[in-house]
Design an enzyme around this catalytic site. Structure first.
Site, PDB file in Angstrom:
ATOM      1  N   ILE A 281       1.601   2.322  -0.668  1.00 32.24           N
ATOM      2  CA  ILE A 281       2.788   2.246   0.182  1.00 32.24           C
ATOM      3  C   ILE A 281       3.961   3.041  -0.389  1.00 32.24           C
ATOM      4  CG2 ILE A 281       3.863   0.203  -0.872  1.00 32.24           C
ATOM      5  CD1 ILE A 281       4.464  -0.811   1.944  1.00 32.24           C
ATOM      6  N   SER A 282       3.920   3.318  -1.675  1.00 35.65           N
ATOM      7  CA  SER A 282       5.055   3.946  -2.353  1.00 35.65           C
ATOM      8  C   SER A 282       4.998   5.473  -2.299  1.00 35.65           C
ATOM      9  CB  SER A 282       5.095   3.511  -3.823  1.00 35.65           C
ATOM     10  OG  SER A 282       6.008   4.311  -4.560  1.00 35.65           O
TER      11      SER A 282
END
Length: 213
Positions: A11-12
């Site tokens: 997600i990062s």
């Protein structure tokens, strides 16, 4: 040979940038890397924090800044159609392709690029099916064993003092963020700064309570 543990969540965007530049940062250094996926939200919950994308002005800045970082570092990058998104299916899929809470670089690269190139929705069921068929996991991503490994990775990370991703753990030191790669390289190359007390000195500064109106 130095052992580097790379903690990340798909997600990062910063984890994606760091992943892409890690080989260059480690070039010429005898090393081995363990790739450990974990749920970033678990770190946030443990430390009582909001994620960058949960604070509207910070969210807007984060997206602008990561796209600039990608441009400045010549890394192909497109914001996905939805962000933040639920990364659990991707994390479990990657772990199902590995063992003992680790994934290899090919698997991590395949998933990262599926998320951060092309601008599609990472949670789209069709894309997840395509990714699963491509990676051919040896285990069931929905199995208790895989879920347990993901939790164990987060518990281990918290025990080591992690608060965010990407984080690189080497010896007793943690290097957080895409912009920590030069610092990580310097440490691995034996930069004298790390032996002069700077690393520990700042931990002795007194903390203060937030002022309240």
């Amino acid at each position: 040979m130095k052992q580097v543990t790379f903690y990340f969540d798909f997600i990062s965007p910063y984890a994606y940038l760091a992943f892409e530049k890690l080989p260059l940062a480690l070039q010429g250094i005898s090393h081995a890397v363990d790739y450990k996926p974990l749920l970033f939200a678990g770190l946030l919950k443990h430390h009582g924090q909001l994620g960058p994308a949960e604070i509207a002005p910070k969210r807007e800045w984060t997206y602008r800044q990561v796209l600039w970082q990608a441009h400045a570092n010549d890394i192909p990058m497109d914001m996905p159609a939805a962000h933040p998104f639920n990364p659990l299916p991707l994390l479990r899929l990657s772990l199902a392709c590995g063992a003992n809470g680790l994934v290899n670089r090919y698997v991590a690269e395949t998933v990262f690029r599926k998320v951060w190139r092309g601008g599609a929705d990472p949670t789209d069921t069709g894309r997840l099916k395509e990714l699963t068929e491509l990676l051919k996991p040896a285990r069931d991503p929905a199995s208790d064993a895989v879920k347990s490994e993901l939790k164990t990775n987060a518990d281990e990370a918290i025990a080591r003092g992690l608060f965010g991703v990407p984080t690189f753990a080497v010896d007793d030191k943690l290097f957080w963020g895409f912009d920590a790669l030069p610092m990580l390289r310097a440490y691995l190359q034996g930069d004298a700064w790390f032996g002069q007390g700077h690393w520990d000195a700042e931990t002795r500064l007194p903390g203060t309570q937030r002022a309240r109106p």
